[in-house]
Design a protein around this motif. Sequence first.
Motif, mmCIF file in Angstrom:
data_model
loop_
_atom_site.group_PDB
_atom_site.id
_atom_site.type_symbol
_atom_site.label_atom_id
_atom_site.label_comp_id
_atom_site.label_asym_id
_atom_site.label_seq_id
_atom_site.Cartn_x
_atom_site.Cartn_y
_atom_site.Cartn_z
ATOM 1 N N SER A 226 27.821 1.099 -43.275
ATOM 2 C CA SER A 226 26.989 2.064 -42.040
ATOM 3 C C SER A 226 27.115 1.223 -40.978
ATOM 4 O O SER A 226 26.842 1.613 -39.843
ATOM 5 N N LEU A 227 27.587 -0.092 -40.908
ATOM 6 C CA LEU A 227 27.869 -0.845 -39.555
ATOM 7 C C LEU A 227 29.254 -0.786 -39.334
ATOM 8 O O LEU A 227 29.804 -1.548 -38.395
ATOM 9 N N SER A 228 30.338 -0.107 -39.680
ATOM 10 C CA SER A 228 31.562 0.228 -39.407
ATOM 11 C C SER A 228 31.655 0.689 -37.866
ATOM 12 O O SER A 228 30.745 1.508 -37.621
ATOM 13 N N PRO A 229 32.749 0.687 -37.363
ATOM 14 C CA PRO A 229 33.172 0.971 -35.958
ATOM 15 C C PRO A 229 32.856 2.601 -35.982
ATOM 16 O O PRO A 229 32.342 3.093 -34.977
ATOM 17 N N SER A 230 33.180 3.437 -37.107
ATOM 18 C CA SER A 230 33.100 4.611 -37.220
ATOM 19 C C SER A 230 31.570 5.243 -37.237
ATOM 20 O O SER A 230 31.376 6.520 -36.898
ATOM 21 N N ARG A 231 30.777 4.389 -37.602
ATOM 22 C CA ARG A 231 29.272 4.873 -37.737
ATOM 23 C C ARG A 231 28.474 3.774 -36.904
ATOM 24 O O ARG A 231 27.473 4.383 -36.654
ATOM 25 N N PHE A 232 28.927 2.940 -36.236
ATOM 26 C CA PHE A 232 28.115 2.284 -35.060
ATOM 27 C C PHE A 232 29.114 1.846 -34.056
ATOM 28 O O PHE A 232 29.798 0.908 -34.133
ATOM 29 N N SER A 233 29.108 2.438 -33.079
ATOM 30 C CA SER A 233 29.953 2.420 -31.977
ATOM 31 C C SER A 233 29.566 1.346 -31.014
ATOM 32 O O SER A 233 28.671 0.944 -31.007
ATOM 33 N N GLU A 234 30.592 1.200 -29.932
ATOM 34 C CA GLU A 234 30.646 0.262 -28.877
ATOM 35 C C GLU A 234 29.258 0.903 -27.920
ATOM 36 O O GLU A 234 28.493 0.284 -27.456
ATOM 37 N N GLY A 235 29.297 2.224 -27.926
ATOM 38 C CA GLY A 235 28.440 3.079 -27.010
ATOM 39 C C GLY A 235 26.878 3.005 -27.660
ATOM 40 O O GLY A 235 26.034 2.803 -26.975
ATOM 41 N N GLU A 236 26.798 3.004 -29.139
ATOM 42 C CA GLU A 236 25.412 2.885 -29.688
ATOM 43 C C GLU A 236 25.090 1.299 -29.330
ATOM 44 O O GLU A 236 23.837 1.008 -29.287
ATOM 45 N N PHE A 237 25.993 0.268 -29.402
ATOM 46 C CA PHE A 237 25.811 -1.109 -29.054
ATOM 47 C C PHE A 237 25.212 -1.200 -27.931
ATOM 48 O O PHE A 237 24.015 -1.800 -27.677
ATOM 49 N N GLU A 238 25.626 -0.585 -26.620
ATOM 50 C CA GLU A 238 25.392 -0.726 -25.419
ATOM 51 C C GLU A 238 23.718 0.122 -25.242
ATOM 52 O O GLU A 238 23.159 -0.445 -24.605
ATOM 53 N N SER A 239 23.628 0.949 -25.897
ATOM 54 C CA SER A 239 22.483 1.540 -25.828
ATOM 55 C C SER A 239 21.038 0.785 -26.461
ATOM 56 O O SER A 239 20.098 0.734 -26.166
ATOM 57 N N PHE A 240 21.840 0.117 -27.465
ATOM 58 C CA PHE A 240 20.542 -0.888 -28.206
ATOM 59 C C PHE A 240 20.266 -2.003 -27.153
ATOM 60 O O PHE A 240 19.238 -2.224 -27.047
ATOM 61 N N CYS A 241 21.129 -2.595 -26.454
ATOM 62 C CA CYS A 241 21.115 -3.586 -25.457
ATOM 63 C C CYS A 241 20.162 -3.154 -24.198
ATOM 64 O O CYS A 241 19.267 -3.826 -23.943
ATOM 65 N N TYR A 242 20.188 -1.888 -24.062
ATOM 66 C CA TYR A 242 19.438 -1.132 -23.014
ATOM 67 C C TYR A 242 18.179 -1.211 -23.496
ATOM 68 O O TYR A 242 17.061 -1.537 -22.649
ATOM 69 N N ARG A 243 17.793 -0.648 -24.734
ATOM 70 C CA ARG A 243 16.471 -0.574 -25.087
ATOM 71 C C ARG A 243 15.668 -1.975 -25.398
ATOM 72 O O ARG A 243 14.745 -2.165 -25.100
ATOM 73 N N ASN A 244 16.646 -2.857 -25.785
ATOM 74 C CA ASN A 244 15.945 -4.244 -25.935
ATOM 75 C C ASN A 244 15.737 -4.789 -24.422
ATOM 76 O O ASN A 244 14.521 -5.442 -24.574
ATOM 77 N N ASP A 245 16.159 -4.759 -23.659
ATOM 78 C CA ASP A 245 15.945 -5.164 -22.290
ATOM 79 C C ASP A 245 14.796 -4.539 -21.597
ATOM 80 O O ASP A 245 13.920 -4.992 -20.754
ATOM 81 N N GLN A 246 14.369 -3.177 -22.015
ATOM 82 C CA GLN A 246 13.093 -2.433 -21.838
ATOM 83 C C GLN A 246 11.839 -2.862 -22.654
ATOM 84 O O GLN A 246 10.780 -2.353 -22.273
ATOM 85 N N ALA A 247 12.096 -3.547 -23.701
ATOM 86 C CA ALA A 247 10.843 -3.796 -24.743
ATOM 87 C C ALA A 247 10.016 -4.914 -24.089
ATOM 88 O O ALA A 247 10.506 -6.050 -24.537
ATOM 89 N N GLU A 248 9.195 -4.711 -23.398
ATOM 90 C CA GLU A 248 8.464 -6.014 -23.018
ATOM 91 C C GLU A 248 7.212 -6.303 -23.933
ATOM 92 O O GLU A 248 6.777 -7.535 -23.854
ATOM 93 N N ASP A 249 6.734 -5.534 -24.776
ATOM 94 C CA ASP A 249 5.839 -5.806 -25.982
ATOM 95 C C ASP A 249 6.186 -5.663 -27.189
ATOM 96 O O ASP A 249 7.199 -5.151 -27.469
ATOM 97 N N GLU A 250 5.182 -5.796 -28.099
ATOM 98 C CA GLU A 250 5.776 -6.095 -29.563
ATOM 99 C C GLU A 250 5.803 -4.449 -30.061
ATOM 100 O O GLU A 250 6.811 -4.023 -30.862
#
Length: 356
Positions: A89-113
């Motif tokens: 489920s974490l192969s490049p075809s199922r988890f892309s570079e774009g999805e990783f960048e989206s994850f990083c953005y959400r992580n940077d916005q998460a100020e609380d639990e």
Amino acid sequence: MAQICIISEEYVHYPHPPIDDQYPIAVSASRPSHSQKNMTTPEISKPKTSPYNRNFDLHLTLHDIHPTWKSRKPDLEEIKATLAVPRPSLSPSRFSEGEFESFCYRNDQAEDEDSVVANVLPAILGQSQANLHCARNTVFANLEPLTDGTVIAPKPDIYYGAYPDQLAKSTRNELAGHIMPSTMEDKPMAPNFFLEVEGLDGNPAVATRQARYDGAVGSRAMHSLQNYGTEKPQYDGKVYTFSSVYHGGMLQLCAHYVTAPTTEGGRPEYHMIRIRGFAMTDSRDTFVEGAGALRNMLDLAERYRSDFIQAANISTSTGDNRSPRRHRSQVIGRNNNNGRVANRPSHKWLIGSSFD
């Protein structure tokens, strides 16, 4: 997280309101009135220690819940190898570079639990979260105290356990103080995986203390199931409980286990040991490695938990008082007329499968 209300010392001795002396009552100085004799000074309960208090660390240590291994180091090579198995489920075809960048953005916005749990964890956990029995922010108020009752009950951000009806009711009732965290019986029982998170403004030391406490409670639950039906508890010193701490993009994976008391009549010793750590926003490859390890750890925790439940059910159904052995087999999902074991969808125990 639980909040403790501490009564300021200045209010403890705050004077009572003045007595209305408009209608004075004569009271003998040598003989107290009936109302005075029955007057008692109210006791002010001392607030319980929580993981937000630095003394919590010392409290756990004094009660043999160690921040790292002490008397016996476990063999982790097999567990580490299991965590490293790739997830389709974490192969490049199922988890892309774009999805990783989206994850990083959400992580940077998460100020609380709450933001971390809602917007960051789903990408790390994957669909396996929907297939495993878990609960959020549940106070473990139904368990017997692991120390002396002066610390608050555990309250994991997320914990994973079994469906209560997977275990024979008589066994469930007998072990309730160790395996049933809540009086709400639909909550997961026999917890052995815990996830603690902090927002960007949070304190990772608090989450680590919580995970240490959680893991000890989970180790006790697994040990009680493992030894069900035995006359004397056995301690194999192996890992059957796990925890994870997430803060600011850092994912820590930990293992927990219990060993025999070192003195006659002493307490069992509980140990926590870090297995892996990942900077989840470093690169897509690092994210894939960390998320894969966490998902494999969830599968492994469920396997251990189900094995002990199966063995306990066998011991209950046969009336066998001998030490139940661990089984990797056929009992889960078996139904009987006594309602001892409920039908549940069978899981693929192949770690790294596409089940997630």
